[in-house]
Design a protein around this motif. Sequence first.
Motif, mmCIF file in Angstrom:
data_model
loop_
_atom_site.group_PDB
_atom_site.id
_atom_site.type_symbol
_atom_site.label_atom_id
_atom_site.label_comp_id
_atom_site.label_asym_id
_atom_site.label_seq_id
_atom_site.Cartn_x
_atom_site.Cartn_y
_atom_site.Cartn_z
ATOM 1 N N UNK A 22 11.865 1.210 -15.924
ATOM 2 C CA UNK A 22 11.066 2.106 -15.017
ATOM 3 C C UNK A 22 9.700 2.119 -15.071
ATOM 4 N N UNK A 23 9.198 2.447 -14.299
ATOM 5 C CA UNK A 23 7.386 2.494 -14.494
ATOM 6 C C UNK A 23 6.973 3.631 -14.542
ATOM 7 N N UNK A 24 5.688 3.815 -15.161
ATOM 8 C CA UNK A 24 4.969 5.209 -15.540
ATOM 9 C C UNK A 24 3.853 4.941 -15.878
ATOM 10 N N UNK A 25 2.967 4.704 -14.584
ATOM 11 C CA UNK A 25 1.534 4.410 -14.715
ATOM 12 C C UNK A 25 0.711 5.264 -15.687
ATOM 13 N N UNK A 26 0.843 6.583 -15.272
ATOM 14 C CA UNK A 26 -0.182 7.463 -16.022
ATOM 15 C C UNK A 26 0.145 7.507 -17.595
ATOM 16 N N UNK A 54 -4.833 2.891 -14.919
ATOM 17 C CA UNK A 54 -3.516 2.556 -15.316
ATOM 18 C C UNK A 54 -3.092 1.534 -14.123
ATOM 19 N N UNK A 55 -2.126 0.736 -14.647
ATOM 20 C CA UNK A 55 -1.368 -0.332 -13.704
ATOM 21 C C UNK A 55 -0.148 0.400 -12.978
ATOM 22 N N UNK A 56 0.068 0.019 -11.662
ATOM 23 C CA UNK A 56 1.110 0.600 -11.052
ATOM 24 C C UNK A 56 2.464 0.096 -11.757
ATOM 25 N N UNK A 57 2.545 -0.924 -12.250
ATOM 26 C CA UNK A 57 3.716 -1.564 -13.033
ATOM 27 C C UNK A 57 3.752 -1.399 -14.419
ATOM 28 N N UNK A 58 3.261 -0.455 -14.870
ATOM 29 C CA UNK A 58 3.162 -0.258 -16.469
ATOM 30 C C UNK A 58 4.341 0.511 -16.885
ATOM 31 N N UNK A 84 0.941 -1.225 0.079
ATOM 32 C CA UNK A 84 -0.093 -0.067 0.043
ATOM 33 C C UNK A 84 0.604 1.356 -0.001
ATOM 34 N N UNK A 85 1.870 1.166 0.722
ATOM 35 C CA UNK A 85 2.855 2.260 0.774
ATOM 36 C C UNK A 85 3.366 2.741 -0.668
ATOM 37 N N UNK A 86 3.602 1.883 -1.585
ATOM 38 C CA UNK A 86 4.117 1.982 -2.567
ATOM 39 C C UNK A 86 3.093 2.775 -3.479
ATOM 40 N N UNK A 87 2.148 2.180 -3.482
ATOM 41 C CA UNK A 87 0.795 2.751 -4.325
ATOM 42 C C UNK A 87 0.644 3.783 -4.096
ATOM 43 N N UNK A 88 0.663 4.278 -2.797
ATOM 44 C CA UNK A 88 0.372 5.875 -2.100
ATOM 45 C C UNK A 88 1.431 6.822 -2.834
ATOM 46 N N UNK A 89 2.855 6.328 -2.813
ATOM 47 C CA UNK A 89 3.860 7.176 -3.108
ATOM 48 C C UNK A 89 3.946 7.390 -4.544
ATOM 49 N N UNK A 90 3.332 6.481 -5.469
ATOM 50 C CA UNK A 90 3.254 6.536 -6.845
ATOM 51 C C UNK A 90 1.829 7.775 -7.028
#
Length: 567
Positions: free
Chosen positions: A458-462, A443-447, A330-336
């Motif tokens: 690297x990841x860039x969900x948006x 969008x997916x957090x690991x997109x 959950x922490x990573x999702x909120x940071x993102x």
Amino acid sequence: MLATVTLVTVRFVSRLVWLLICTPLLAQTVSPDTTLSADEQASRFLAQATFGPTTEAIAELRDLGYNYSAWIDREVAKPATFAVPVVTGALAAGQITSIGNAQNRRARNQVMISGNDQLRQRVAYALSQIFVISDNVSTISNAAEGSSSYYDMLLRGCFGSFRDLLMDVTRHPMMGRYLSHYRNRKANATTGTRPDENYARECMQLFSIGLYVLNPDGTYVTAAGGRPVEAYTNEQITEFARVFTGFTDEDNNPNSVGTGTGRVDFPRVSPANYTQPMEMWELQHDTGAKTLLSYPGVRKATLPAGQTGLQDVGDAIDNLVEHSNTGPFIGRLLIQRLVTSNPSDAYVGRVAAAFANNGRGQRGDMVAVIKAILLDAEARNLSFLTDPEHGKLREPFLRVTHLLRACRYKLSGTVLPYDFGSSISENTLGQFPLSSPSVFNFYLPDYQPAGPIGDAGLFAPEFQILNSVFGITTPNNLYNLIHTTAGGFSLDLAPQAAIADNAGSLVDNLDLLLTHGTLSTASREKILTAVNGITPAMVPSGSTLQLTRARMAAYLIVISPDFAVLK
């Protein structure tokens, strides 16, 4: 990389000269300015913690001595601004005759954009992209004020404990309808039916522990060959599904009578209750023993037979919240959602540690988690401005709200006036609050987009919704908002027009409010050239030279890569 995003679209304006002025900003690579004043740093903080900086909000932080922790404490102490009273008040006053999607969206727009409790609004919005429901499905859109009630539930819970928040999410009738554990029946050997597993699966995969076993810093625990270890099995999904049986509407009737053979099926509730936590109808709850997740320190790896439905649910929620995965997941999702798409393992670890213990022995304290995210060095230290892996593509909806708040928006309507109409919606931005196309959010957090970002791992969900359509419609929406209207919204650029005779002062003002002092030298020079190149002959009818210059400067900044990426 995130620091070198290029802009490939431009608003096709009616006058060729305006297109020629905009052309130098196309496809440019920028390096953010790293010399930020205290006010500019405050603006950057507010871009992460609110729906957008305002002159007044920056002044408030200045008065606090730029003490961000004290600002958070002040925000936490503020009463929540709820959406349901806005929409039900309009109905009670006879201003509207029914509550549907349009009315709920306007009410939520109002509290998100204008609410005095901006941190609460911003965190609840981030949570709405984790605990997803969507008004794009009829069970939500046809549920009166239900979707606004769900958002209000997130507002109430976002500064409390994660355990209470997950319980409230589980019991909300909108989540029950969206992920189908509303009226979820226990297994029936005669008919061969089994409990619906939808909510059980997503509660683990998306709302708590994730798919794979995590280290405290969010990295995967791996088996031989480097394969991530799965966090749960299909059998455990089935066991949790048995927990989430028996939920139905709260009808506030202690004498409810069941239906069907033997009166064991759910009672009829009329009208349906879309706002109060679902009640447990024990006759449709599976009362058998159940096997949950087993891990070191687990409180209950199994549930004994004969417990009440809510006892089972409470124990199951504890089983998930107390799992070591939940903090880093959950922490990573909120940071993102708030700061950066690619937090370091150490950053995730620090936030997970705050989740595990707020310093007073409490687990899942959301305020401690929010402080850990927003006050961390990776959120505040200016050295990260030049880190090519740091930052995030701004969500298109936040690009709109930031512009509105920075430039003193005006409203033309009187009844639920926070109306974008059809000009700004999921169809023109690729997203809109509580309107995701699926439980997996917009969008997916690991997109990982194809090209330099994905090639770098690297990841860039948006970026998942930055396509050829929205790459044009989003700048068009921003153009219309700056130059005319977007639904009932327009901008008051009078403060900017008042200083537009000095292009440098104008750009400085907008840089503070929109790009937080990070506007690159390359972008600044091109914008100054464009603004200074405006002549009286180029001023549209009904406008002034100063206003035309202010609009040009604002538009060029909001379509720039400097604004598109929040560093």
